[in-house]
Scaffold this motif. Structure first.
Motif, PDB file in Angstrom:
ATOM      1  N   VAL A   5      13.433  43.865  42.151  1.00 46.44           N
ATOM      2  CA  VAL A   5      14.681  43.363  42.729  1.00 46.44           C
ATOM      3  C   VAL A   5      14.508  41.881  43.016  1.00 46.44           C
ATOM      4  O   VAL A   5      13.578  41.475  43.724  1.00 46.44           O
ATOM      5  CB  VAL A   5      15.047  44.114  44.029  1.00 46.44           C
ATOM      6  CG1 VAL A   5      16.307  43.519  44.647  1.00 46.44           C
ATOM      7  CG2 VAL A   5      15.242  45.600  43.746  1.00 46.44           C
ATOM      8  N   GLN A   7      16.305  38.345  44.484  1.00 45.71           N
ATOM      9  CA  GLN A   7      17.340  37.972  45.445  1.00 45.71           C
ATOM     10  C   GLN A   7      17.849  36.563  45.177  1.00 45.71           C
ATOM     11  O   GLN A   7      17.083  35.660  44.863  1.00 45.71           O
ATOM     12  CB  GLN A   7      16.784  38.028  46.870  1.00 45.71           C
ATOM     13  CG  GLN A   7      17.829  37.833  47.955  1.00 45.71           C
ATOM     14  CD  GLN A   7      18.836  38.965  48.027  1.00 45.71           C
ATOM     15  OE1 GLN A   7      18.470  40.138  48.014  1.00 45.71           O
ATOM     16  NE2 GLN A   7      20.121  38.621  48.095  1.00 45.71           N
ATOM     17  N   THR A 225      25.766  41.474  47.370  1.00 48.28           N
ATOM     18  CA  THR A 225      24.455  41.482  48.034  1.00 48.28           C
ATOM     19  C   THR A 225      23.552  40.365  47.548  1.00 48.28           C
ATOM     20  O   THR A 225      22.513  40.090  48.160  1.00 48.28           O
ATOM     21  CB  THR A 225      23.737  42.823  47.787  1.00 48.28           C
ATOM     22  OG1 THR A 225      23.507  42.980  46.377  1.00 48.28           O
ATOM     23  CG2 THR A 225      24.569  43.980  48.291  1.00 48.28           C
ATOM     24  N   ARG A 227      21.896  40.451  44.723  1.00 50.11           N
ATOM     25  CA  ARG A 227      20.692  41.067  44.144  1.00 50.11           C
ATOM     26  C   ARG A 227      20.819  41.316  42.641  1.00 50.11           C
ATOM     27  O   ARG A 227      21.879  41.728  42.153  1.00 50.11           O
ATOM     28  CB  ARG A 227      20.386  42.398  44.837  1.00 50.11           C
ATOM     29  CG  ARG A 227      19.870  42.248  46.252  1.00 50.11           C
ATOM     30  CD  ARG A 227      19.219  43.541  46.736  1.00 50.11           C
ATOM     31  NE  ARG A 227      20.175  44.612  46.881  1.00 50.11           N
ATOM     32  CZ  ARG A 227      20.727  44.976  48.031  1.00 50.11           C
ATOM     33  NH1 ARG A 227      20.422  44.318  49.142  1.00 50.11           N
ATOM     34  NH2 ARG A 227      21.579  45.974  48.093  1.00 50.11           N
ATOM     35  N   THR A 229      18.803  43.764  40.056  1.00 47.11           N
ATOM     36  CA  THR A 229      17.851  44.864  40.003  1.00 47.11           C
ATOM     37  C   THR A 229      17.513  45.164  38.553  1.00 47.11           C
ATOM     38  O   THR A 229      18.406  45.479  37.749  1.00 47.11           O
ATOM     39  CB  THR A 229      18.424  46.132  40.662  1.00 47.11           C
ATOM     40  OG1 THR A 229      18.813  45.822  42.005  1.00 47.11           O
ATOM     41  CG2 THR A 229      17.388  47.252  40.675  1.00 47.11           C
TER      42      THR A 229
END
Length: 569
Positions: A5, A7, A225, A227, A229
Motif C-alpha cells: 500500500v 500513500q 484515502t 492510497r 494498493t
C-alpha cells in the motif's frame, strides 16, 4: 509487490481498479550525441537553425494539441507552447552552441537555467518546471529524430503512472481508456490535479515508490484515502465496486442543495472557460449545480501574448453567462501577477512572489487591465440580460475592498464582492462586508497564508489540511460577520468539495459551496441527511478541537449512520 500500500495525497473521491501504464521517460541520449539528417551529421554552421526548427516544431505540435483540447486543458497546453516558443530559450541554446557545447548539451543546459530560475521564484512559476522539462524532452527527441516521450498507447482501460505529468502528456491520453492518474511528484493544486478534476478522474500525487510498480500490475487507486494498493484482494475489489455504484446513485439525484430540514445551500461549480461552463451547466441535465461560484477568468489571460481586448473578453463572458441561463455566476477578476506571469504584464523579479504583486494588487501597476475586464463583463451582462456577481482576489484591507467595489459599480455591475484569502481580510471581515455585497472564501490560499506554507509543496500537505483549527477559526469569523451583516458568504476552495467539511461550513453559516461539478453529488447527499442544527453541532465540535485529526473525528462521530457508511473510508 503483493499487498503493498502506497500513500499519497488524493484529489477527488472516486476509486478505481486497473493495470498500470507507465509514462515513457525522456530520450536517453549522451550530451554529445550527434545530430543526423539523412544519415549524415549536420554541419556545425547549420546546427543553430536545426535547433531553432526543433523548438518551432514542438511549439506547433503543442499548439495543435491545445486547439484540439477544451477548457483548462487547452489553457495549460497553450502555456506549454508559450514556453517552447520563448525566444530567450532558443537564444540561450544557440549561445551555448557558440561556447562549444554539443547540441543536446546546449539545449539541456539552457533549460536547466530556466528550471533553476522558476524553482527559485516558487509558487505557480515552480509548478511550470514540469512544462519546461517536458518541452526540453520533446525538443531533444525532435532534434535526434526520436519518438516523442510520453504515455504509451493504451490497449485497455488503465491507470496512468508517472513521475509527474505535463499537460502535453495529458493531451496525448486516450481518455476513454484512462481510469486514474497517479504521480510520484506534483501537488494537489498543480496542472495534473487540475486536469484530472476537470475530466472527473481520480488523481493521487506525491505517491512515493509508485514508479517501482511494474507495467501491467493491477492496482487499486482511492482518491478519498490517498492510497494505491498493489494487487488488491477480493475484499477491496468488492468495496471499490460498491463505492462506484454509490457514486452512480448519488449522480442520479438532481434535487437542489439543502439540509434535511430545508435550509438551502447553493451548490455551485468552479470553472475556467466557457467550455467548462457548458459542461458544468449540462451536468445531469443542468439540475445538479445552481450556477458557478468561481469563474477563473485568468485562464483567458494566461494563454495570451497580448492583453485580450474588451470585445474578446466580453465574448467569452457572454458564452459563460449564456451557458448557465440566468443561474448564479460569480466572476473572479484577474488572479495573476508575480506567481502567474502574464506575457504582456510581467512584473520585475520578486524575492517572494506569493507575497508580491498578484491578484487585485496587479491593478496598482496595470489599472487598465482591471478597467477593461470590468467593462467587458458589464457588456456581457447587458447583452445577455444577466446579473453576474463579480469579486476581486487577494484583498487584504477595507480600503482595497471599498476601491474595488467603487470601480465595479462605476461600470454598472451591481453585485460586488471580494475574496477572503488573506488572514487580514478574515479578521476584518465585518468591516469589509460593510463595503461589498458578499464575500467568498478561497480556502486554498487562506490555508497557505495562515500556515505560512506553500500550497504547491506536497510534502507539507499536513500543514495545509483543511481541518487545521486556525484555518477554521478564520472561516468561522468570516461566516459570523456574514450572518451579522445579512450578506452571503461562500467557499470556493477545495474545502467545499469535502462532504464532511461541507456540513461544518454550513453549520458555521456559509451560504454557498463551489467545487468541481463531479464533487457536488456527495456533498448534496451529506447535506440532505443532516439538519441545520446537526451541522451547527458539528461546527461547534470542530472549533473546540485541538488538531485536524480531532476535528475530523468529531464530525465523523456526529454523522448519521447512512452518511458514515457511504462516505467515510
Amino acid at each position: 509487490m503483493s499487498e503493498l500500500v502506497l500513500q499519497g495525497t488524493g484529489v477527488g473521491r472516486r476509486a478505481v481498479i486497473g493495470p498500470v501504464a507507465v509514462v515513457r521517460g525522456a530520450v536517453e541520449a549522451a550530451p554529445d550525441a550527434p545530430v543526423l539528417r539523412d544519415g549524415a551529421p549536420v554541419a556545425q554552421e547549420d546546427l543553430p537553425e536545426v535547433i531553432a526548427q526543433s523548438f518551432a516544431t514542438v511549439t506547433q505540435n503543442l499548439k495543435d494539441q491545445a486547439a484540439g483540447a477544451q477548457g483548462s486543458l487547452a489553457a495549460v497546453l497553450g502555456a506549454a507552447a508559450q514556453i517552447a516558443a520563448d525566444p530567450a530559450l532558443v537564444a540561450k541554446s544557440k549561445a551555448n552552441l557558440g561556447k562549444g557545447l554539443a547540441p543536446v548539451e546546449a539545449i539541456d543546459s539552457a533549460v536547466d537555467e530556466f528550471v533553476k530560475l522558476f524553482t527559485q521564484l516558487g509558487g505557480m512559476m515552480a509548478e511550470r518546471v514540469t512544462d519546461l522539462k517536458s518541452v526540453r524532452d520533446r525538443v531533444i527527441a525532435e532534434l535526434l529524430e526520436q519518438p516523442v516521450p510520453g504515455v504509451p498507447v493504451l490497449s485497455e482501460p488503465s491507470i496512468i503512472v508517472a513521475e509527474d505529468l505535463a499537460p502535453a502528456d495529458t493531451a496525448a491520453l486516450d481518455l476513454s481508456k484512462v481510469l486514474a492518474i497517479v504521480t510520484e511528484l506534483g501537488g494537489p493544486t498543480g496542472h495534473t490535479a487540475i486536469i484530472a478534476g476537470q475530466l472527473g478522474l481520480p488523481c493521487l500525487v506525491q505517491v512515493r515508490g509508485v514508479l517501482d510498480v511494474d507495467e501491467g500490475t493491477v492496482v487499486a487507486v482511492d482518491a478519498a484515502t490517498g492510497r494505491v494498493t498493489v494487487d488488491p484482494n477480493e475484499e477491496l475489489r468488492a468495496a471499490i465496486a460498491a463505492k462506484a455504484e454509490l457514486e452512480r446513485q448519488l449522480e442520479s439525484d438532481s434535487e437542489p442543495g439543502s439540509t434535511k430540514d430545508g435550509h438551502t445551500i447553493d451548490l455551485l461549480a468552479n470553472i475556467g472557460t466557457a467550455a467548462d461552463a457548458k459542461r458544468a451547466a449540462a451536468y445531469t441535465d443542468g439540475h445538479v449545480v445552481a450556477g458557478s461560484g468561481l469563474f477563473r477568468t485568468e485562464v483567458l489571460f494566461l494563454d495570451s501574448s497580448n492583453a485580450p481586448s474588451v470585445e474578446a473578453q466580453a465574448k467569452e463572458y457572454r458564452a459563460v453567462l449564456e451557458a448557465f441561463e440566468g443561474r448564479k455566476v460569480v466572476v473572479r477578476t484577474l488572479d495573476a501577477g508575480a506567481d502567474k506571469p502574464l506575457a504582456f504584464a510581467t512584473q520585475p523579479d520578486e524575492e517572494n512572489p506569493a507575497l508580491g504583486v498578484r491578484g487585485y494588487r496587479s491593478a496598482r501597476l496595470h489599472p487598465q487591465l482591471l478597467e477593461d475586464q470590468l467593462e467587458a463583463l458589464a457588456q456581457a451582462a447587458r447583452d445577455t440580460g444577466s446579473f453576474p456577481w463579480v469579486m476581486a482576489p487577494m484583498i487584504a484591507t477595507v480600503t482595497e475592498a471599498r476601491d474595488f467595489a467603487a470601480a465595479a459599480r462605476r461600470h454598472g455591475l451591481s453585485k460586488v464582492g471580494v475574496m477572503i484569502e488573506v488572514p487580514a481580510a478574515a479578521l476584518r471581515a465585518r468591516q469589509i462586508l460593510a463595503e461589498v455585497d458578499f464575500v467568498s472564501i478561497g480556502s486554498n490560499d487562506l490555508a497557505q497564508y495562515t500556515m505560512a506554507t506553500d500550497r504547491l509543496r506536497g510534502e507539507l500537505s499536513d500543514l495545509l489540511d483543511a481541518w487545521q483549527p486556525a484555518i477554521l477559526d478564520l472561516i468561522a469569523a468570516t461566516a459570523t460577520a456574514g450572518q451579522e451583516s445579512g450578506k452571503p458568504v461562500g467557499v470556493c476552495g477545495e474545502s467545499a468539495s469535502d462532504p464532511l467539511m461541507a456540513l461544518v461550513l454550513t453549520g458555521l453559516g456559509v451560504t454557498s459551496l463551489s467545487m468541481s461539478a463531479g464533487a457536488v453529488p456527495a456533498v448534496r447527499f451529506a447535506l440532505r441527511h443532516h439538519t441545520l442544527e446537526q451541522c451547527r453541532q458539528m461546527a461547534q465540535a470542530v472549533l473546540a478541537a485541538a488538531t485536524p485529526h480531532e476535528a475530523k473525528n468529531a464530525v465523523v462521530e456526529l454523522l448519521v449512520p447512512e452518511v458514515r457508511a457511504a462516505l467515510v473510508s
